[in-house]
Design a protein around this motif. Structure first.
Motif, mmCIF file in Angstrom:
data_model
loop_
_atom_site.group_PDB
_atom_site.id
_atom_site.type_symbol
_atom_site.label_atom_id
_atom_site.label_comp_id
_atom_site.label_asym_id
_atom_site.label_seq_id
_atom_site.Cartn_x
_atom_site.Cartn_y
_atom_site.Cartn_z
ATOM 1 N N UNK A 1 53.805 7.333 -60.628
ATOM 2 C CA UNK A 1 53.432 7.506 -59.230
ATOM 3 C C UNK A 1 52.844 6.253 -58.599
ATOM 4 N N UNK A 2 52.405 5.305 -59.451
ATOM 5 C CA UNK A 2 51.906 4.043 -58.889
ATOM 6 C C UNK A 2 52.997 3.320 -58.105
ATOM 7 N N UNK A 3 54.259 3.553 -58.511
ATOM 8 C CA UNK A 3 55.379 2.904 -57.818
ATOM 9 C C UNK A 3 55.527 3.434 -56.399
ATOM 10 N N UNK A 4 54.833 4.537 -56.089
ATOM 11 C CA UNK A 4 54.905 5.112 -54.748
ATOM 12 C C UNK A 4 53.720 4.710 -53.887
ATOM 13 N N UNK A 5 52.494 4.818 -54.438
ATOM 14 C CA UNK A 5 51.346 4.607 -53.548
ATOM 15 C C UNK A 5 50.896 3.155 -53.432
ATOM 16 N N UNK A 6 51.107 2.339 -54.483
ATOM 17 C CA UNK A 6 50.674 0.936 -54.405
ATOM 18 C C UNK A 6 51.401 0.169 -53.294
ATOM 19 N N UNK A 7 52.732 0.295 -53.159
ATOM 20 C CA UNK A 7 53.404 -0.415 -52.058
ATOM 21 C C UNK A 7 52.900 -0.023 -50.673
ATOM 22 N N UNK A 8 52.504 1.241 -50.500
ATOM 23 C CA UNK A 8 51.997 1.678 -49.204
ATOM 24 C C UNK A 8 50.671 0.985 -48.895
ATOM 25 N N UNK A 9 49.786 0.906 -49.885
ATOM 26 C CA UNK A 9 48.526 0.191 -49.706
ATOM 27 C C UNK A 9 48.783 -1.282 -49.389
ATOM 28 N N UNK A 10 49.728 -1.876 -50.105
ATOM 29 C CA UNK A 10 50.001 -3.295 -49.928
ATOM 30 C C UNK A 10 50.597 -3.587 -48.553
ATOM 31 N N UNK A 11 51.551 -2.763 -48.133
ATOM 32 C CA UNK A 11 52.154 -2.950 -46.815
ATOM 33 C C UNK A 11 51.132 -2.792 -45.703
ATOM 34 N N UNK A 12 50.205 -1.851 -45.883
ATOM 35 C CA UNK A 12 49.162 -1.632 -44.883
ATOM 36 C C UNK A 12 48.164 -2.789 -44.869
ATOM 37 N N UNK A 13 47.847 -3.328 -46.064
ATOM 38 C CA UNK A 13 46.942 -4.479 -46.141
ATOM 39 C C UNK A 13 47.540 -5.690 -45.427
ATOM 40 N N UNK A 14 48.828 -5.877 -45.535
ATOM 41 C CA UNK A 14 49.495 -6.963 -44.824
ATOM 42 C C UNK A 14 49.442 -6.751 -43.314
ATOM 43 N N UNK A 15 49.478 -5.488 -42.904
ATOM 44 C CA UNK A 15 49.534 -5.169 -41.475
ATOM 45 C C UNK A 15 48.214 -5.408 -40.750
ATOM 46 N N UNK B 1 57.656 -2.780 -46.792
ATOM 47 C CA UNK B 1 58.127 -3.205 -45.481
ATOM 48 C C UNK B 1 58.059 -2.073 -44.455
ATOM 49 N N UNK B 2 58.380 -0.848 -44.880
ATOM 50 C CA UNK B 2 58.269 0.284 -43.962
ATOM 51 C C UNK B 2 56.802 0.520 -43.593
ATOM 52 N N UNK B 3 55.911 0.458 -44.600
ATOM 53 C CA UNK B 3 54.480 0.646 -44.343
ATOM 54 C C UNK B 3 53.955 -0.419 -43.388
ATOM 55 N N UNK B 4 54.463 -1.627 -43.528
ATOM 56 C CA UNK B 4 54.082 -2.720 -42.631
ATOM 57 C C UNK B 4 54.648 -2.490 -41.232
ATOM 58 N N UNK B 5 55.899 -2.087 -41.169
ATOM 59 C CA UNK B 5 56.584 -1.927 -39.884
ATOM 60 C C UNK B 5 55.970 -0.834 -39.019
ATOM 61 N N UNK B 6 55.644 0.300 -39.634
ATOM 62 C CA UNK B 6 55.137 1.414 -38.822
ATOM 63 C C UNK B 6 53.777 1.091 -38.197
ATOM 64 N N UNK B 7 53.097 0.093 -38.749
ATOM 65 C CA UNK B 7 51.818 -0.322 -38.182
ATOM 66 C C UNK B 7 51.982 -1.434 -37.149
ATOM 67 N N UNK B 8 53.012 -2.272 -37.315
ATOM 68 C CA UNK B 8 53.131 -3.476 -36.485
ATOM 69 C C UNK B 8 54.310 -3.461 -35.516
ATOM 70 N N UNK B 9 55.372 -2.747 -35.877
ATOM 71 C CA UNK B 9 56.564 -2.720 -35.036
ATOM 72 C C UNK B 9 57.534 -3.842 -35.321
ATOM 73 N N UNK B 10 57.286 -4.619 -36.380
ATOM 74 C CA UNK B 10 58.216 -5.690 -36.759
ATOM 75 C C UNK B 10 58.047 -6.005 -38.248
ATOM 76 N N UNK B 11 58.963 -6.818 -38.782
ATOM 77 C CA UNK B 11 58.898 -7.290 -40.167
ATOM 78 C C UNK B 11 58.684 -8.797 -40.141
ATOM 79 N N UNK B 12 57.689 -9.290 -40.863
ATOM 80 C CA UNK B 12 57.416 -10.727 -40.920
ATOM 81 C C UNK B 12 57.945 -11.320 -42.218
ATOM 82 N N UNK B 13 58.156 -12.629 -42.204
ATOM 83 C CA UNK B 13 58.600 -13.303 -43.418
ATOM 84 C C UNK B 13 57.542 -13.204 -44.509
#
Length: 310
Positions: free
Chosen positions: A30-44, A171-183
């Motif tokens: 399950x770490x493969x599910x929740x860790x990316x969400x935390x990471x994408x949100x931290x980037x956002x 990337x989805x977790x990042x996008x839903x917070x920002x509205x775009x994808x960054x490099x």
């Protein structure tokens, strides 16, 4: 002889049922599910104010999709005769606990249904284009072990699972917070891509003999156990080195060097696989691999947050 109180029997039965279904989720994955969400949100946090509702919606949907994928795995491996009561690494609800196969399948479909409802909420607050991406990710989850040509039976399981669960969730977790994808979000997602793929590779290393017997053509089978362990080690090294390259290039903060705290886990994983051929003996190594993804990803997120507040 005193009869056992009915309340005690019911409590014991309830506890056992809970444990059966908990094991069916395959919690170590399950770490493969929740860790990316935390990471994408931290980037956002660098780009937008965080929408807490979207964060939790994405987190729950991702966990449900991972659990459903594990249930599809349990169901289809049983239907194909791959799982027995002696199989290692499975939930065992069907072959050990007597849960009806159809019940497991319906539970998986139910979780998909809930995830779709959550996805509608996410789309309403971001973009409906995510509906197509979400459905594609769900299709991959089902086809990983379902359908006539399961992805898990091919050499592409690592790269597909790593891309969907490791990179796309970030990337989805990042996008839903920002509205775009960054490099930067793409570059920081690459180690997660690698480490989630590593979880799948570790699973296939452990199950190599049984998978070969049932005609699977996983990457571990094609290159052999010894080379597969070396590949896993190379994946670990690449994930760590990649972050330090990003630090050296001034793309991310030196705070992300916190990932070094997790370094003992991949070392233990590789040590645990070396020289082992019995599946049961490799379970600790597989757990260390999953824990590497967890701790590495969370430390990346912590590093991002520390850099933001300082």
């Amino acid at each position: 002889m005193q009869p056992q109180p009915q309340t005690s029997v019911a409590s014991a039965s309830s506890t056992k049922t809970w444990k059966v279904w908990w094991q069916l989720t395959r919690p170590h994955t399950l770490t493969a599910a929740f860790v990316p969400v935390f990471l994408g949100t931290a980037l956002a946090v660098y780009e937008a104010n965080i929408h807490i509702g979207l964060f939790f919606a994405m987190l729950i949907a991702s966990l449900f999709l991972q659990i459903a994928t594990n249930m599809f795995n349990e169901y289809y491996d049983f239907k194909r005769g791959n799982d027995t009561a002696d199989s290692v690494g499975i939930g065992g609800a069907i072959v050990r606990e007597g849960v009806k196969p159809r019940t497991v399948l319906n539970a998986a479909l139910g979780l998909y249904g809930i995830s779709i409802m959550i996805g509608i909420y996410i789309c309403m607050n971001s973009t409906w284009w995510l509906a197509a991406i979400g459905l594609a990710c769900m299709a991959v989850g089902y086809l990983y072990t379902g359908g006539p040509y399961p992805i898990a039976y091919t050499p592409f399981g690592e790269i597909i699972s790593g891309f969907v669960m490791g990179m796309m969730l970030i990337l989805i977790s990042f996008y839903i917070q920002t509205g775009f994808i960054s490099m930067t979000s793409i570059l920081v997602a690459i180690p997660s891509f690698i480490l989630v793929g590593g979880i799948m590779l570790s699973n296939n290393i452990r199950d190599l003999d049984g998978d070969k017997e049932f005609g699977r053509k996983t990457l571990a089978i094609l290159i052999g156990r010894e080379k597969a362990v070396k590949l896993l080690a190379a994946m670990f090294v690449t994930a760590y080195v990649w972050v330090f390259i990003l630090i050296a290039a001034n793309i991310v903060s030196p705070w992300l060097a916190l990932i070094l705290i997790s370094a003992p886990k991949p070392l233990k994983a590789i040590k645990g696989f070396k020289g082992k051929t019995i599946a049961f003996e490799m379970i600790p190594a597989m757990k260390h691999t999953a824990q590497t993804n967890t701790i590495f990803g969370l430390l990346l997120a912590v590093g991002l947050f520390m850099a933001y507040i300082t």
